[in-house]
Write an enzyme that holds these catalytic residues in place. Structure first.
Site, PDB file in Angstrom:
ATOM      1  N   SER A 243       0.963  -1.232  -0.005  1.00  0.00           N
ATOM      2  CA  SER A 243      -0.099  -0.079  -0.073  1.00  0.00           C
ATOM      3  C   SER A 243       0.859   1.330   0.025  1.00  0.00           C
ATOM      4  O   SER A 243       2.027   1.341   0.612  1.00  0.00           O
ATOM      5  CB  SER A 243      -0.950  -0.055   1.370  1.00  0.00           C
TER       6      SER A 243
ATOM      7  N   TYR B 285      -1.244  -0.507  10.440  1.00  0.00           N
ATOM      8  CA  TYR B 285      -1.172  -0.747   9.145  1.00  0.00           C
ATOM      9  C   TYR B 285      -0.099  -0.271   8.151  1.00  0.00           C
ATOM     10  O   TYR B 285       0.500  -1.274   7.457  1.00  0.00           O
ATOM     11  CB  TYR B 285      -2.650  -0.077   8.694  1.00  0.00           C
TER      12      TYR B 285
HETATM   13  N1  LIG Z   1      -8.881  -0.671  -0.160  1.00  0.00           N
HETATM   14  C1  LIG Z   1      -7.894   0.199  -0.276  1.00  0.00           C
HETATM   15  O1  LIG Z   1      -7.933   1.308  -0.293  1.00  0.00           O
HETATM   16  C2  LIG Z   1      -6.499  -0.453  -0.305  1.00  0.00           C
HETATM   17  C3  LIG Z   1      -6.394  -1.758   0.209  1.00  0.00           C
HETATM   18  N2  LIG Z   1      -4.972  -2.401   0.111  1.00  0.00           N
HETATM   19  C4  LIG Z   1      -4.870  -3.945   0.552  1.00  0.00           C
HETATM   20  O2  LIG Z   1      -5.379  -4.649  -0.472  1.00  0.00           O
HETATM   21  C5  LIG Z   1      -5.800  -5.937   0.228  1.00  0.00           C
HETATM   22  C6  LIG Z   1      -7.258  -6.191  -0.087  1.00  0.00           C
HETATM   23  O3  LIG Z   1      -8.003  -5.295   0.539  1.00  0.00           O
HETATM   24  P1  LIG Z   1      -9.484  -4.761  -0.035  1.00  0.00           P
HETATM   25  O4  LIG Z   1      -9.725  -5.475  -1.358  1.00  0.00           O
HETATM   26  O5  LIG Z   1      -9.663  -3.357  -0.062  1.00  0.00           O
HETATM   27  O6  LIG Z   1     -10.358  -5.470   1.012  1.00  0.00           O
HETATM   28  P2  LIG Z   1     -11.994  -6.038   1.209  1.00  0.00           P
HETATM   29  O7  LIG Z   1     -12.251  -5.816   2.564  1.00  0.00           O
HETATM   30  O8  LIG Z   1     -12.664  -5.598   0.055  1.00  0.00           O
HETATM   31  O9  LIG Z   1     -11.379  -7.765   1.000  1.00  0.00           O
HETATM   32  C7  LIG Z   1     -10.825  -8.413   1.912  1.00  0.00           C
HETATM   33  C8  LIG Z   1     -10.538  -9.850   1.796  1.00  0.00           C
HETATM   34  O10 LIG Z   1      -9.635 -10.428   2.296  1.00  0.00           O
HETATM   35  C9  LIG Z   1     -10.390 -11.556   3.054  1.00  0.00           C
HETATM   36  N3  LIG Z   1      -9.753 -11.666   4.482  1.00  0.00           N
HETATM   37  C10 LIG Z   1      -9.893 -10.920   5.579  1.00  0.00           C
HETATM   38  N4  LIG Z   1      -9.414 -11.356   6.545  1.00  0.00           N
HETATM   39  C11 LIG Z   1      -8.971 -12.549   6.364  1.00  0.00           C
HETATM   40  C12 LIG Z   1      -8.318 -13.683   7.012  1.00  0.00           C
HETATM   41  N5  LIG Z   1      -8.015 -13.343   8.375  1.00  0.00           N
HETATM   42  N6  LIG Z   1      -7.960 -14.776   6.431  1.00  0.00           N
HETATM   43  C13 LIG Z   1      -8.429 -14.847   5.131  1.00  0.00           C
HETATM   44  N7  LIG Z   1      -8.872 -13.980   4.326  1.00  0.00           N
HETATM   45  C14 LIG Z   1      -9.267 -12.862   5.111  1.00  0.00           C
HETATM   46  C15 LIG Z   1     -11.812 -11.192   3.070  1.00  0.00           C
HETATM   47  O11 LIG Z   1     -12.566 -12.495   3.034  1.00  0.00           O
HETATM   48  P3  LIG Z   1     -13.369 -12.950   4.442  1.00  0.00           P
HETATM   49  O12 LIG Z   1     -13.704 -11.681   5.200  1.00  0.00           O
HETATM   50  O13 LIG Z   1     -14.378 -14.158   4.037  1.00  0.00           O
HETATM   51  O14 LIG Z   1     -12.109 -13.817   4.982  1.00  0.00           O
HETATM   52  C16 LIG Z   1     -11.870 -10.464   1.674  1.00  0.00           C
HETATM   53  O15 LIG Z   1     -12.044 -11.487   0.716  1.00  0.00           O
HETATM   54  C17 LIG Z   1      -5.284  -5.880   1.482  1.00  0.00           C
HETATM   55  O16 LIG Z   1      -4.030  -6.125   1.789  1.00  0.00           O
HETATM   56  C18 LIG Z   1      -5.379  -4.068   1.604  1.00  0.00           C
HETATM   57  O17 LIG Z   1      -4.596  -3.670   2.793  1.00  0.00           O
HETATM   58  C19 LIG Z   1      -4.032  -1.617  -0.217  1.00  0.00           C
HETATM   59  C20 LIG Z   1      -3.965  -0.317  -0.515  1.00  0.00           C
HETATM   60  C21 LIG Z   1      -5.302   0.411  -0.439  1.00  0.00           C
HETATM   61  C1  LIG Z   2      -6.295   0.611   2.441  1.00  0.00           C
HETATM   62  C2  LIG Z   2      -5.173   1.632   2.233  1.00  0.00           C
HETATM   63  O1  LIG Z   2      -4.158   0.914   2.215  1.00  0.00           O
HETATM   64  C3  LIG Z   2      -5.389   2.936   1.830  1.00  0.00           C
HETATM   65  N1  LIG Z   2      -4.110   3.261   1.318  1.00  0.00           N
HETATM   66  C4  LIG Z   2      -5.767   3.555   3.173  1.00  0.00           C
HETATM   67  O2  LIG Z   2      -4.818   3.966   3.935  1.00  0.00           O
HETATM   68  O3  LIG Z   2      -6.935   3.468   3.747  1.00  0.00           O
END
Ligand SMILES: NC(=O)C1=CN([C@@H]2O[C@H](COP(=O)(O)OP(=O)(O)OC[C@H]3O[C@@H](n4cnc5c(N)ncnc54)[C@H](OP(=O)(O)O)[C@@H]3O)[C@@H](O)[C@H]2O)C=CC1
Ligand SMILES: CC(=O)[C@H](N)C(=O)O
Length: 276
Positions: free
Chosen positions: A148, A159
């Protein structure tokens, strides 16, 4: 002479963690479009099944379902075994699963912070090692870890530290893999409209013109990350505007970066509720 139909060449297989929502679901769709069979990992078994059914119906690819909580060591070990399989090789690993915490590093339940470390750091480490260990002897493979832009910032709470770990670990792995035919890439998205912020109790961007410039769509992040991954690039920062932000973050004074970041939409949401 019979014109036997030649067997269809086996499709490569991609394993995606957190594949039922947000970026992970986007990675699964895009990898299916790019001709990959899939292994999809998340905790919610029902949502995994419905995601798998949709992917099979829409893209005609094989989809394995692997319900696992990556904060549970026995579950993580099962996923690591699947990643390291020799009989059914995984060609692309996407370490994507993750979440945020709306509290300062020294606030809140220690168990929440340990869970964050387990999912955002330990699982990425264990699965990256399992993938590299299985891919190097085959001379091919791709590891994509989701970092990120927050990982470039001292001030986004635990985070940010977790994402900084993912960034440096992936750059280290990429260097060690040079010349093996296996590559490692870390994608550093800015803010993306997914379930992340709602799940973490944070507000996501509205629909103002500024928000629309700051916030990214899932597909623009996923397509840029996978293009960079298959090109063997080590660091992927989707969109020019966020590339500019990450360049500024690299050179700006750390204290200033922290102040500005916490004034931005998501950072402010990470302030302790008692903070004004
Ligand atoms: N959204 C943003 O602004 C940004 C996000 N990111 C990163 O992108 C990645 C995806 O996030 P994002 O798509 O936004 O999040 P979402 O909340 O939309 O999706 C998260 C996913 O991770 C799964 N998950 C959560 N906890 C666990 C666990 N303990 N074990 C297995 N699976 C798990 C969830 O499924 P379930 O709950 O069924 O387990 C779900 O499929 C993360 O690493 C996040 O830090 C990075 C930069 C920006
Ligand atoms: C989820 C992310 O990583 C995003 N850059 C934020 O800080 O909200």
């Amino acid at each position: 002479m019979t014109s036997a139909t030649p067997p269809r060449p086996a499709r490569p297989t991609a394993l995606v963690t957190g594949a039922t929502a947000g970026l992970g679901a986007g990675f699964a769709r895009s990898l299916a479009r790019r001709g990959h069979d899939l292994v999809i990992v998340a905790r919610d078994a029902e949502r995994l099944d419905s995601t798998a059914a949709a992917l099979r119906a829409e893209h005609g690819v094989g989809v394995e379902v692997l319900a696992a909580d990556l904060s549970v060591r026995a579950d993580l070990d099962r996923v690591a075994q699947r990643v390291g399989s020799v009989e059914a090789p995984v060609d692309v690993l996407v370490n994507n699963a993750g979440f945020g915490l709306k509290q300062r590093f020294f606030d809140g339940d220690p168990a929440d912070h340990e869970r964050m470390f387990d999912v955002l750091c330990r699982a990425v480490m264990v699965l990256s090692r399992a993938a590299a260990g299985a891919m190097v002897p085959r001379g091919r493979g791709r590891v994509l870890n989701v970092g990120s832009v927050a990982g470039l910032v001292p001030g986004g709470g635990h985070y940010s530290a977790a994402k900084a770990y993912v960034i440096v670990l992936t750059e280290t792995l990429a260097g060690e893999l040079r010349g093996t035919g296996v590559t490692a890439t870390v994608v550093e998205p800015g803010y993306v409209r997914t379930e992340f912020h709602a799940r973490s109790g944070m507000r996501s961007g509205g629909s103002s013109s500024l928000s629309n410039r700051i916030w990214l769509d899932i597909d623009e992040v996923v397509d840029a990350a996978l293009d960079d991954t298959f090109a063997g690039r080590v660091v992927s920062v989707p969109t020019r505007r966020w590339k500019a932000v990450s360049t500024l973050l690299d050179v700006a004074p750390r204290r200033l970066v922290s102040t500005v970041w916490n004034a931005m939409p998501s950072g402010a949401r990470r302030r302790h509720p008692t903070q004004r």
